[in-house]
Design a protein around this motif. Structure first.
Motif, PDB file in Angstrom:
ATOM      1  N   ILE A   1      41.376 -74.123  64.727  1.00 32.96           N
ATOM      2  CA  ILE A   1      40.317 -73.158  64.704  1.00 32.96           C
ATOM      3  C   ILE A   1      40.219 -72.213  65.689  1.00 32.96           C
ATOM      4  CG2 ILE A   1      37.699 -73.004  64.752  1.00 32.96           C
ATOM      5  CD1 ILE A   1      37.609 -76.119  63.703  1.00 32.96           C
ATOM      6  N   VAL A   2      40.206 -70.762  65.293  1.00 29.06           N
ATOM      7  CA  VAL A   2      40.081 -69.725  66.193  1.00 29.06           C
ATOM      8  C   VAL A   2      38.940 -69.257  66.420  1.00 29.06           C
ATOM      9  CG1 VAL A   2      41.178 -67.662  66.863  1.00 29.06           C
ATOM     10  CG2 VAL A   2      42.726 -69.440  65.479  1.00 29.06           C
ATOM     11  N   ILE A   3      38.479 -69.211  67.806  1.00 29.33           N
ATOM     12  CA  ILE A   3      37.098 -68.562  67.958  1.00 29.33           C
ATOM     13  C   ILE A   3      37.216 -67.190  68.634  1.00 29.33           C
ATOM     14  CG2 ILE A   3      35.083 -68.697  69.561  1.00 29.33           C
ATOM     15  CD1 ILE A   3      35.820 -71.824  69.867  1.00 29.33           C
ATOM     16  N   ARG A   4      36.762 -66.025  67.785  1.00 27.88           N
ATOM     17  CA  ARG A   4      37.006 -64.944  68.070  1.00 27.88           C
ATOM     18  C   ARG A   4      35.729 -64.150  68.794  1.00 27.88           C
ATOM     19  NH1 ARG A   4      36.435 -60.188  64.892  1.00 27.88           N
ATOM     20  NH2 ARG A   4      37.772 -58.586  65.582  1.00 27.88           N
ATOM     21  N   VAL A   5      35.797 -63.662  69.858  1.00 25.35           N
ATOM     22  CA  VAL A   5      34.583 -63.185  70.754  1.00 25.35           C
ATOM     23  C   VAL A   5      34.962 -61.922  70.989  1.00 25.35           C
ATOM     24  CG1 VAL A   5      32.957 -63.640  72.500  1.00 25.35           C
ATOM     25  CG2 VAL A   5      34.275 -65.475  71.374  1.00 25.35           C
ATOM     26  N   VAL A   6      34.032 -60.820  70.623  1.00 22.74           N
ATOM     27  CA  VAL A   6      34.271 -59.372  71.279  1.00 22.74           C
ATOM     28  C   VAL A   6      32.787 -59.072  71.843  1.00 22.74           C
ATOM     29  CG1 VAL A   6      34.463 -56.965  70.255  1.00 22.74           C
ATOM     30  CG2 VAL A   6      35.782 -58.902  68.938  1.00 22.74           C
TER      31      VAL A   6
ATOM     32  N   LEU B   1      27.410 -59.496  73.015  1.00 22.55           N
ATOM     33  CA  LEU B   1      28.618 -59.799  72.302  1.00 22.55           C
ATOM     34  C   LEU B   1      28.360 -59.304  70.665  1.00 22.55           C
ATOM     35  CD1 LEU B   1      28.650 -63.478  73.053  1.00 22.55           C
ATOM     36  CD2 LEU B   1      29.940 -61.833  73.981  1.00 22.55           C
ATOM     37  N   TYR B   2      29.367 -58.499  70.388  1.00 26.51           N
ATOM     38  CA  TYR B   2      29.240 -57.734  69.096  1.00 26.51           C
ATOM     39  C   TYR B   2      29.594 -58.607  67.921  1.00 26.51           C
ATOM     40  CZ  TYR B   2      29.275 -54.032  72.391  1.00 26.51           C
ATOM     41  OH  TYR B   2      29.018 -52.988  73.585  1.00 26.51           O
ATOM     42  N   ASP B   3      30.526 -59.456  68.386  1.00 26.38           N
ATOM     43  CA  ASP B   3      31.194 -60.640  67.113  1.00 26.38           C
ATOM     44  C   ASP B   3      31.513 -61.658  67.847  1.00 26.38           C
ATOM     45  OD1 ASP B   3      31.733 -61.124  64.572  1.00 26.38           O
ATOM     46  OD2 ASP B   3      33.637 -59.913  64.698  1.00 26.38           O
ATOM     47  N   VAL B   4      30.978 -62.776  66.965  1.00 25.66           N
ATOM     48  CA  VAL B   4      31.608 -64.345  67.324  1.00 25.66           C
ATOM     49  C   VAL B   4      31.786 -64.877  66.167  1.00 25.66           C
ATOM     50  CG1 VAL B   4      31.051 -66.353  68.908  1.00 25.66           C
ATOM     51  CG2 VAL B   4      29.726 -64.037  69.440  1.00 25.66           C
ATOM     52  N   ARG B   5      32.863 -65.148  65.732  1.00 20.35           N
ATOM     53  CA  ARG B   5      32.983 -65.992  64.695  1.00 20.35           C
ATOM     54  C   ARG B   5      34.071 -67.087  64.909  1.00 20.35           C
ATOM     55  NH1 ARG B   5      34.782 -61.607  60.418  1.00 20.35           N
ATOM     56  NH2 ARG B   5      33.378 -60.363  61.603  1.00 20.35           N
ATOM     57  N   CYS B   6      34.320 -68.122  63.840  1.00 16.05           N
ATOM     58  CA  CYS B   6      35.254 -69.291  63.937  1.00 16.05           C
ATOM     59  C   CYS B   6      36.227 -68.827  62.721  1.00 16.05           C
ATOM     60  CB  CYS B   6      34.513 -70.457  63.670  1.00 16.05           C
ATOM     61  SG  CYS B   6      33.704 -70.790  65.453  1.00 16.05           S
TER      62      CYS B   6
END
Lengths: 255, 255
Positions: A183-188, A171-176
């Motif tokens: 609340i948007v969880i973004r996972v790359v 996972l390169y990026d995980v953020r809220c």
């Protein structure tokens, strides 16, 4: 034959997921029906990956091969006119025969949208996961830092999964992100296991509620056991947001 | 018998409007089905007015009479558990027998939501009217000033209307609000003719596009001819927002 790469958006509400199933309305069925009208024969499409019932896509990517000589604008116009209102053609590109929508994926971005408010919004019941209890986003953000990186994500993979090979993913990026009352969880990541984003979202929600601690993520990952992680969050909050490929194949610049 | 006043919200997408029709899913049918489960008999409901297929309600008001002795919280809980996910109980009040959801209406507020952007939003296709051409909101606002007040609204009433009596209505407030890429038309009035808000919205959209001038509203009203006004805007942008009653009946303070 011309290989065509097509970026599509869909509202997953009224689909039984992406993949063709007998007697079910699926995204693949509708897209292949549209292509059949243009070709008078079955044209199979290959997606970057499947999505489940109720899951949406903002930037799903498919490819197919066609004997027709149509320019990119013409493809977009023709398919748009033949598709139902819950599937949208975002972009069409003619690509090299070697391009493959699934095998060539470099990374994927998913977003999971939570409506965190005291009152349900019935007009968005199919587009968000509703959580009335106040979520502590700072705790969720802290938990994200433990998910980032290369791990064996067995604990965040459906026990029903039939994937062969290892369950190590990056996972390169995980953020809220806070967007109004959402609340948007973004996972790359490089790739995702079955239900992985929904199990991550379900676990982060439990952390936001204070039922678990951010640092609990580490032993959950290390335990390699699905039962250690949180519940699978419902499908309607999930969006396949973007799929990235090597630019050499497609000549598109991604943001 | 206890008269009960109930404020309900619904997503009109999957309903053939409010009123019961043979073999159609309507809001009235679903609410009466829920009441029938509680009473083991048909309990008729009376709304403030009907809404058409695809039209939404944020604050529709209904009343019914029940022999059951349930407190207001109990009513809300029971009905919520029996209703489908596209109907929401906002508020329940026990009222005097003389209260009537239709006859006692003092004023109604409708809102009409236009998504004015270069790109369609498929996730909101059932909740907004999509207009890609740039709308000049200043022109639309100017037109609103001509609509405000007491007029014969024959030109803004469906030719199919079977309303008896005059078509004189009073609009207390008509305005256009910018919300991100949306333009929301807010109309507050003493009463509304069939399709009146959608014809007002359709006419304001044409003015926003520059196809008509704001001052054209005056001769349209004076002409008392439906064909003089703009097209009827589509139902999915329309929300019955709020219904006001004399406080004496209901003991509720309205904002």
């Amino acid at each position: 034959m011309q290989r065509v790469k097509c970026t599509i958006r869909y509202d997953g509400t009224n689909f039984y997921g992406f993949q063709v199933q007998p007697n079910k309305r699926t995204v693949q069925l509708e897209v292949e029906n549209a292509l059949q009208k243009m070709h008078n024969e079955l044209i199979r499409i290959i997606p970057s990956g499947r999505t489940d019932t109720g899951v949406h896509a903002v930037g799903q990517v498919i490819h197919f091969d066609s004997p027709l000589t149509i320019d990119e604008k013409g493809w977009k116009k023709a398919l748009t006119s033949l598709l139902p209102s819950d599937i949208q053609i975002v972009d069409v590109k003619k690509v090299e025969d070697s391009f493959h929508a699934r095998y060539d994926v470099q990374q994927k971005e998913y977003r999971y949208r939570i409506h965190n408010f005291s009152e349900r919004d019935i007009f968005r019941r199919n587009y968000v996961c509703y959580v009335p209890e106040l979520l502590h986003i700072d705790k969720m953000e802290e938990a994200c830092t433990y998910l980032k990186g290369t791990h064996d994500f067995t604990s965040f993979s459906s026990a029903k999964s039939t994937v062969k090979g290892d369950k190590i993913r990056t996972l390169y990026d995980v953020r809220c992100l806070k967007e109004g009352n959402d609340i948007v969880i973004r996972v790359v990541g490089s790739g995702f296991l079955y239900n992985m984003v929904r199990i991550i979202a379900g676990t982060l929600i439990e952390i936001g509620k204070g039922k678990r601690l951010p640092e609990d993520i580490q032993p959950i990952i290390e335990g390699k056991d699905r039962s250690l992680a949180g519940k699978t969050a419902p499908p309607q909050g999930l969006y396949l947001w973007h799929v990235s490929y090597n630019e050499d194949f497609t000549n598109i610049k991604y943001k």
